[in-house]
Design an enzyme around this catalytic site. Structure first.
Site, PDB file in Angstrom:
ATOM      1  CE  LYS A   1     -14.006  10.736   1.166  1.00 45.69           C
ATOM      2  NZ  LYS A   1     -13.889   9.672   0.148  1.00 45.69           N
TER       3      LYS A   1
ATOM      4  NE  ARG B   1      -2.562  -1.066   3.629  1.00 49.11           N
ATOM      5  CZ  ARG B   1      -2.499  -2.207   4.312  1.00 49.11           C
ATOM      6  NH1 ARG B   1      -2.900  -3.336   3.738  1.00 49.11           N
ATOM      7  NH2 ARG B   1      -2.075  -2.249   5.570  1.00 49.11           N
TER       8      ARG B   1
ATOM      9  CE  LYS C   1     -14.979  12.551  -3.757  1.00 49.15           C
ATOM     10  NZ  LYS C   1     -13.617  12.098  -3.529  1.00 49.15           N
TER      11      LYS C   1
HETATM   12  P1  13P Z   1     -14.412   7.491  -6.831  1.00 42.49           P
HETATM   13  O1  13P Z   1     -13.998   8.643  -7.726  1.00 42.49           O
HETATM   14  O2  13P Z   1     -13.758   6.203  -7.183  1.00 42.49           O
HETATM   15  O3  13P Z   1     -15.906   7.423  -6.678  1.00 42.49           O
HETATM   16  O4  13P Z   1     -13.823   7.825  -5.389  1.00 42.49           O
HETATM   17  C1  13P Z   1     -13.989   9.067  -4.856  1.00 42.49           C
HETATM   18  C2  13P Z   1     -14.140   8.966  -3.402  1.00 42.49           C
HETATM   19  O5  13P Z   1     -13.424   9.604  -2.669  1.00 42.49           O
HETATM   20  C3  13P Z   1     -15.211   8.130  -2.863  1.00 42.49           C
HETATM   21  O6  13P Z   1     -15.420   8.476  -1.545  1.00 42.49           O
END
Ligand code: 13P
Length: 339
Positions: free
Chosen positions: A136, A46, A220
């Site tokens: 986030k 990772r 987002k």
């Molecule tokens: P994806 O663009 O693969 O949907 O991932 C974004 C993300 O941070 C999901 O929480």
């Protein structure tokens, strides 16, 4: 709350041409990404994989922020440089996923609520010490039968997102607020638009009620798109028009940037959709990307865990960043994929 700092951090992450690399896959998710390429998920694989991403030359032109998972924020590059410092040195801001995942919502079959508020204030203080400048939290809504997602599930998730966002701004971390309507399922684009609209309306009502500064956050969301199993798929202009209509109706102009998730779209589709929206006109917010799979899928399938594939994998990553940078300006075309 330092309003100027929050505003300038949010604007820096979503600056023109730039977007976000979401590299915050949890342990189980990264295992799922490594399995098809035959790579065992260990702390070292990772670490090495993330190092390949973070050391790709030239990405700082297109990437304003990277979202880490807890483990990654504490890891170092091969030369001992902590990952957050490595990014800071390149002018890229580090961020951190702070939710603890979506869990079944009691008495609401088929609905989920994201957990992780307990102890969050202390965790945010530690993440800030480790170099994070933004955070986030992802809420997920599946579209299934007519009452999924339920009103109650939408309200519960919106409330949690607002509590998280307020805690972030209290310590000058920019919250990325992620309400995701999933593209799994067979629903059509109209149903996605209804669910997304409803979710965004609730989210902004709760953010406002909690005193969250819109100028110091990023949204987002998912794009407005049919479910993967829907027989009636939508064209690129249809997705762009429905998504822009929904954002114009529900996202306050004070929010500096909308950074879309890719949600299982192919890398090319995610770039094409972003491009079409940016080509359609001027907006009060930056329209950008915060892609996980749509930036990383070509990198993973090229790398396959083999050191000799690292230069080619980094070229793939740079290409995706660059093409999404062009999509930010509305000047990408599908023909560029072949170059
Ligand atoms: P994806 O663009 O693969 O949907 O991932 C974004 C993300 O941070 C999901 O929480």
């Amino acid at each position: 709350m330092n309003i100027d700092e929050l505003k300038s951090t949010a604007e820096q992450i979503a600056a023109p041409q730039k977007g976000i690399l979401a590299a915050d896959e949890s342990g189980p998710t990264i295992k799922k990404r490594f399995e098809p390429i035959g790579v065992e998920s260990t702390e070292e694989t990772r670490r090495r994989y993330r190092e390949i991403l973070f050391t790709t030359e030239g990405i700082e032109r297109y990437i304003g922020g990277v979202i880490f998972y807890d483990e990654t924020l504490r890891q170092t590059a091969s030369d001992g440089t902590p990952f957050p410092k490595l990014l800071w040195n390149r002018g890229i801001l580090p961020g951190i996923k702070v939710d603890k995942g979506a869990k079944a919502l009691a008495l609401q079959p088929g609905n989920k609520v994201t957990e992780g508020l307990d102890g969050l204030r202390d965790r945010l203080a530690e993440y800030k010490q480790l170099g994070a400048r933004f955070a986030k939290w992802r809420a997920v809504m599946e579209i299934d039968e007519h009452d999924i997602p339920s009103d109650y599930a939408i309200c519960a998730n919106a409330h949690a997102l607002a509590r998280y966002a307020a805690l972030c701004q209290e310590v000058d971390l920019v919250p990325i607020v992620e309400p995701e309507v999933l593209m799994d399922g067979a629903h059509d684009i109209d149903r996605c638009e209804v669910a997304t609209s409803w979710m965004l309306a609730r989210v902004f009502a709760e953010l406002d009620a909690h005193g969250v500064l819109f100028e110091g956050m990023l949204l987002k969301p998912n794009m407005v798109i049919p479910g993967k199993k829907c027989p009636q798929q939508a064209s690129v202009p249809e997705v762009a028009e429905a998504t822009v209509r929904c954002m114009r109706r529900y996202v306050p102009a004070a929010v500096p940037g909308i950074v879309f998730l890719s949600g299982g779209q192919s890398a090319e589709d995610a770039t094409d959709h972003l491009n079409a929206m940016n080509a359609m006109g001027e907006y009060p917010w930056q329209l950008s990307f915060s892609y996980g799979r749509a930036l990383q899928a070509p990198v993973l399938s090229t790398w396959k865990g083999q050191e000799e594939n690292v230069p080619a994998a980094q070229r793939e990553f740079h290409k995706r960043c660059q093409l999404n940078g062009l999509a930010r300006e509305g000047i990408y075309s599908r023909a560029m994929e072949a170059a």
